[in-house]
Design an enzyme around this catalytic site. Sequence first.
Site, short mmCIF file in Angstrom:
data_model
loop_
_atom_site.label_atom_id
_atom_site.label_comp_id
_atom_site.label_asym_id
_atom_site.label_seq_id
_atom_site.Cartn_x
_atom_site.Cartn_y
_atom_site.Cartn_z
N SER A 15 -6.58 13.62 9.89
CA SER A 15 -6.00 12.42 10.50
C SER A 15 -7.05 11.56 11.21
O SER A 15 -7.94 12.08 11.89
CB SER A 15 -4.94 12.83 11.51
OG SER A 15 -4.49 11.69 12.21
N LYS A 66 8.65 12.84 9.95
CA LYS A 66 9.21 11.59 10.48
C LYS A 66 10.73 11.60 10.58
O LYS A 66 11.30 11.02 11.50
CB LYS A 66 8.76 10.39 9.63
CG LYS A 66 7.29 10.04 9.84
CD LYS A 66 6.91 8.78 9.09
CE LYS A 66 5.42 8.55 9.19
NZ LYS A 66 5.00 7.30 8.53
N ALA A 131 8.33 5.93 3.20
CA ALA A 131 7.31 4.93 3.55
C ALA A 131 7.85 3.52 3.32
O ALA A 131 7.63 2.62 4.13
CB ALA A 131 6.05 5.16 2.73
N TYR A 216 -5.04 4.25 1.31
CA TYR A 216 -6.40 3.75 1.40
C TYR A 216 -7.35 4.89 1.10
O TYR A 216 -6.95 6.06 1.09
CB TYR A 216 -6.69 3.18 2.80
CG TYR A 216 -6.61 4.23 3.87
CD1 TYR A 216 -5.42 4.48 4.52
CD2 TYR A 216 -7.73 5.01 4.18
CE1 TYR A 216 -5.33 5.48 5.47
CE2 TYR A 216 -7.65 6.01 5.13
CZ TYR A 216 -6.45 6.24 5.77
OH TYR A 216 -6.37 7.25 6.69
N GLY A 237 -4.40 0.06 2.68
CA GLY A 237 -3.57 0.27 3.86
C GLY A 237 -4.30 0.69 5.12
O GLY A 237 -3.66 1.07 6.11
#
Length: 270
Positions: A15, A66, A131, A216, A237
């Site tokens: 991350s 999420k 997303a 990305y 992105g």
Amino acid sequence: MTDRYCVFGNPISHSKSPAIHTAFAEQTGEDIEYTAIAAPLDDFAGAWRRFTAERGRGANVTVPFKEEAFRLCDTLSQRAQRARAVNTLLLGKNGLTYGDTTDGIGLARDLGRHGVALAGARILVLGAGGAVRGVLEPLLAAGPASLLVANRTAEKAEALAADFRDLGTISGGGFDAVAGPFDLVINGTSASLAGDLPPLPDGLFAAGATAYDMMYGAEPTVFLRWAAKRGAHTFDGLGMLVEQAAESFFQWRGKRPETDSVREALRAGL
Ligand code: ATR
């Protein structure tokens, strides 16, 4: 005592969020600590509870938590209710957990930064997963002429479009329903991860059109390479990632960090 924040995911070791938020904190003079935490797949709620018991004040949430984060919140922003997903958790002074999603605003801000007009545009969004659900509201709020959601599984795109129909001109279908030209094509499928390209027709792009991949990497994605060959302006992105982080930071600390330098540093390190 330093307030703690983190990003929860699984896996999470790659991350970029710790680097982004640490840069934001330095820039704004906020005394915070931000780390990456791999939450157990079967106990996200427990991970959040343990974190808040140890000075955790807020968190970002990424794959695959999420929806679970959405379910554990005591209160939710309106946009998180629409998205049925949460990427930003905040522990209120009353001990209640508030959830928001900043992905959509991140995408809209990044498109704005690139000078991409949404009002009056013919927009195609590829994919109908979490997303994509997270970004439809701000796209529709900008007043496009039309928004088509196209997905490998057509029924998912149709159902998703139906959920947002009250917000604007939106329709859904399979890739075979796609007929250009479009002013903006956003790839929100995870096909890029596998190096796959959704089956798209030629003649997709209007003159001066933009292609945006929410993914990305160090190299352009297959989708962006395909689009560039057909004359579209292409963006990945990374900017969306930094803009959604900036909005989360604002929710937590009430300060808006500057994003250009942070994005450029990340780009250089890819
Ligand atoms: P996310 O949270 O990243 O959106 P998701 O909810 O699993 O993840 O959704 C992944 C999306 O990418 C879906 O729209 C999926 O299409 P299906 O609904 O038909 O499964 C799409 N996707 C994944 N791999 C793909 C591929 N190789 N080609 C085209 N679409 C793909």
